[in-house]
Design a protein around this motif. Structure first.
Motif, short mmCIF file in Angstrom:
data_model
loop_
_atom_site.label_atom_id
_atom_site.label_comp_id
_atom_site.label_asym_id
_atom_site.label_seq_id
_atom_site.Cartn_x
_atom_site.Cartn_y
_atom_site.Cartn_z
N GLN A 1 0.84 -1.07 0.35
CA GLN A 1 0.41 -0.28 0.38
C GLN A 1 0.61 1.45 -0.13
O GLN A 1 0.81 2.46 -0.95
CB GLN A 1 -0.52 -0.17 1.48
N ALA A 2 2.10 1.38 0.74
CA ALA A 2 2.86 2.58 1.33
C ALA A 2 3.41 3.01 -0.22
O ALA A 2 3.73 4.10 -0.91
CB ALA A 2 3.95 1.92 2.25
N LEU B 1 -5.61 8.11 3.68
CA LEU B 1 -6.27 9.72 3.24
C LEU B 1 -5.74 11.29 3.58
O LEU B 1 -5.27 12.06 2.64
CB LEU B 1 -7.58 9.70 3.67
N LEU B 2 -5.79 11.47 4.71
CA LEU B 2 -5.13 12.76 5.29
C LEU B 2 -3.79 13.11 5.31
O LEU B 2 -3.19 13.79 5.18
CB LEU B 2 -5.49 12.90 6.96
N GLU B 3 -2.74 11.96 5.20
CA GLU B 3 -1.52 11.63 4.79
C GLU B 3 -1.30 12.37 3.84
O GLU B 3 -0.49 13.06 3.25
CB GLU B 3 -0.95 10.38 4.99
N LYS C 1 -9.28 21.58 3.88
CA LYS C 1 -7.71 20.89 3.88
C LYS C 1 -7.55 20.00 4.78
O LYS C 1 -7.73 19.32 6.15
CB LYS C 1 -6.58 22.18 4.28
N SER C 2 -7.00 18.34 4.05
CA SER C 2 -6.24 17.66 5.17
C SER C 2 -5.70 18.40 6.69
O SER C 2 -6.48 17.25 7.28
CB SER C 2 -5.44 16.45 4.62
N SER C 3 -4.87 19.13 6.46
CA SER C 3 -4.10 19.26 7.29
C SER C 3 -5.06 19.33 8.73
O SER C 3 -5.40 19.27 9.86
CB SER C 3 -3.13 20.15 7.39
N GLU C 4 -6.28 20.52 8.36
CA GLU C 4 -6.77 21.34 9.04
C GLU C 4 -8.21 20.62 9.63
O GLU C 4 -7.98 19.88 10.85
CB GLU C 4 -7.89 22.16 8.76
N MET C 5 -8.18 19.54 8.91
CA MET C 5 -9.53 18.11 9.37
C MET C 5 -8.82 17.38 10.30
O MET C 5 -9.65 16.93 11.03
CB MET C 5 -9.94 17.72 8.03
#
Lengths: 313, 327
Positions: free
Chosen positions: B190-191, B218-220, B238-242
């Protein structure tokens, strides 16, 4: 190379099957009530004459000795002499075989040229009128007894309409009725399997991939649906050789088609043991050969089967 | 920022004998050039249907009821079959979930990748062999000259997924839609696949829609994330904010189920996705929501801007969820 090795292996593995079939039919033929010597001598003959004929034919010997005799002549490549015709069995078979082969090929050709398009079209439009028509035809073809179909054909096309001859093999027109009768027997299953295997193949995920690539519909259909669907279709075609031979016996008899099917019926009525054995031996060999051919065709279509069969052999 | 894809008020229903399943029921979403947009949600949330719609691959019984999907300003839902075909595989690449079933078992992988070139540039497949080898190198398939002649069953799952990725990037598309591209693979593989997709995005400046139920992943990897629930978007940002501050109760629940997972405890959101044939009135999450207000079961919250993020919930922002302000 691996194909040749695979073939050699398959052929050698068929030998026990072949010997088993040989023994089984040898016994079965002799278990039939009736006596060829009595039939040759005629109903009024004296018992001693019948006995003499029996000795000439070697039928007075114990069963196991008869089998040994049969196998030793067989190993010399000799199928024996027909009791009824007093000619070599091989000659009788060779005189009739071309008729059966032609009949089978024409029937198969008719069946394929109707069933494949019908199956494909009704798979592509599952709810269309054509699809219902094709299901009805398949059902009728698969369930109507072949002798009945043959008699109906004769009644309609020969007796009432006077379009086609009802018996014999004198002209190309003579083959139309028997071949169509036989084809009808094959068509039903072939249409059904074609339809269902195409529906299954077109629902596979790799078809979605093909569409995502931007392939044209035609390329998707031919490369990614039809070719994948061929495996079950080839199987059913192979299996149908059995119905074809069985059907040929009835069809040839009804239409007086001079193939090995009607020869076999004659041989059975006359208790012509050597001829019956010769014909059944041919049929057994045909079955074994078809099975091997079907497996090779699988392997040619599907690389997974190729790896499985050839690499391990 | 230039938008490559705009989904406007999209509704896609499946017409089944039991009724129509409202798999996507009013979704608005943009994809910006060069970004990785993640879409997350439980199975049955409509994310795969969204992927198929965007790539023009919907098949009956699925039906677009309303909306637009603008790709470079052109509504792909209005395109003729042949126009759509010329976009698929060349401008939009698609990567599917299960590499084992999305490759045709009876052709070599080289042939199947070569088909992309054949479909869009014409000529015989044979002359594209060199390009297929190049592609295999690009997706890090070892020994590409030999591998082009391999059949799918002779390769591992990870290798097959690389083949599918090479297929998706063969036409150098502007947009790649990846529907659960890693779900059928081992974690280590996966990675590698995620890294590969990242590289491709950087190298080709391709936009990627990455769909998965794996929110952590996903957030990564994604720049922005859209959370889907029962055919609707509940939060986009945004991923970081979420990750730091999830606003919608469903996003919160998804994230906390992740955190529990790390402590090896099983945590799940109570209940299951509601029927999409007769979806509940009001907010579709209200039956499972621990903070539900009385009006949540009657009035549907709209997706509104809250500090640069979009959320559909009465509990955040001005407390009205953008709906009828008289409440």
């Amino acid at each position: 190379m691996s194909l040749m090795r695979y073939l050699a292996k398959r052929v050698s593995h068929s030998i026990p099957t072949f010997i088993g079939a040989l023994l089984f039919m040898f016994i079965l033929v002799r278990v039939l009530p009736g006596d060829p010597a009595r039939l040759i001598a005629g109903p009024e003959a004296l018992e001693q004459d019948v006995q003499r004929i029996r000795e000439q034919l070697g039928l007075d010997k114990p069963l196991y000795l008869q089998f040994v005799d049969y196998v030793t002549t067989l190993l010399r490549g000799d199928l024996g002499t027909s009791i009824k015709f007093r000619t070599p069995v091989i000659n009788e078979i060779m005189a009739r075989l071309p008729y059966t082969i032609v009949l089978a090929l024409v029937a198969e050709a008719i069946a394929i040229s109707v069933a494949l398009p019908l199956g494909i079209l009704s798979a592509l439009r599952p709810n269309s009128k054509l699809s219902y028509v094709s299901s009805t035809i398949s059902l009728l073809g698969a369930s109507a007894p072949i002798f009945w179909v043959a008699l109906m054909f004769i009644y309609v096309f020969s007796v009432s309409l006077r379009w086609l001859p009802s018996s014999g093999a004198d002209s190309p027109r003579h083959i139309i009725l028997p071949a169509t009768t036989l084809a009808l027997l094959l068509m039903g299953n072939l249409t059904r399997i074609t339809r269902s295997s195409i529906i299954e193949a077109s629902n596979s995920n790799h078809v979605l991939t093909a569409a995502a690539k931007g392939l044209r519909d035609r390329a998707i259909l031919v490369r990614h649906v039809l070719k994948n669907a061929m495996i079950p279709i080839v199987t059913i075609m192979g299996l149908q050789i059995g119905s074809l031979l069985g059907g040929a016996i009835i069809t040839e008899t009804v239409y007086a088609w001079p193939g090995i099917g009607s020869l076999l019926i004659d041989a059975i009525f006359f208790r012509d043991y050597t001829l019956i054995q010769g014909i059944i031996l041919f049929i057994v060999l045909t079955f074994i050969a078809i099975n091997i051919i079907v497996d090779v065709v699988y392997a040619l279509i599907d690389p997974r089967i190729r790896d499985l069969l050839w690499r391990t052999s | 920022m230039e938008k490559i894809l705009e989904v406007i008020d999209l509704r896609v229903y499946y017409d089944l004998p039991q009724g129509s399943v409202k798999a996507i029921d009013g979704v608005d979403l943009d994809v910006v050039k060069g970004e990785i947009l993640g879409i997350a949600g439980e199975s049955g949330s409509g994310k795969s249907t969204l992927a198929l719609t965007v790539s023009g691959l919907l098949r009956p019984p699925a039906k677009v009821v309303s909306g637009k999907v603008l790709f470079n300003g052109v509504d792909i839902l209005k395109l003729k079959n042949d126009e759509l075909r010329s976009i698929r595989g060349s401008k939009i690449g698609m990567i599917f979930q299960d590499p084992n079933t999305y490759l045709n078992p009876i052709y070599t992988v080289g042939f199947q990748v070569g088909e992309v070139f054949e479909a869009h540039r014409g000529g015989s497949l044979r002359k594209y062999l060199d390009e297929v080898v190049k592609l295999f190198k690009a997706v890090k398939i070892a020994d590409p000259e030999r591998r082009v002649n391999a059949y799918p069953h002779q390769m591992s799952g990870g290798m097959k997924q690389r083949v599918l990725i090479s297929m998706a990037i063969a036409g150098e598309p502007e947009l790649i839609v990846a529907d659960e591209p890693t779900s059928a693979l081992d974690v280590t593989v996966q990675a590698e696949i995620v890294e590969l997709l990242n590289e491709i995005r950087d190298r080709m400046n391709t936009s990627v829609i990455f769909i998965t139920h794996d929110l952590a992943l996903l957030l990564e990897i994604s720049n922005r994330v859209a959370i889907m629930y029962a055919g609707k978007l509940v939060e986009v940002g945004k991923s970081s904010e979420m990750l730091k501050d999830p606003l919608h109760p469903y996003t919160k629940a998804l994230l906390s189920s992740l955190r529990y997972e790390r402590k090896k405890k099983l945590a799940s959101i109570k209940g299951s996705i509601p029927s999409l044939i007769n979806p509940p009135s009001g907010c579709r999450f209200h039956m499972r929501c621990p903070y539900a207000l009385p009006k949540c079961s009657q009035v549907e919250p709209k997706l509104v801007d809250v500090n640069g993020r979009k959320v559909a919930c009465f509990l955040v922002g001005d407390g009205y969820g953008g709906s009828d302000k008289s409440h």
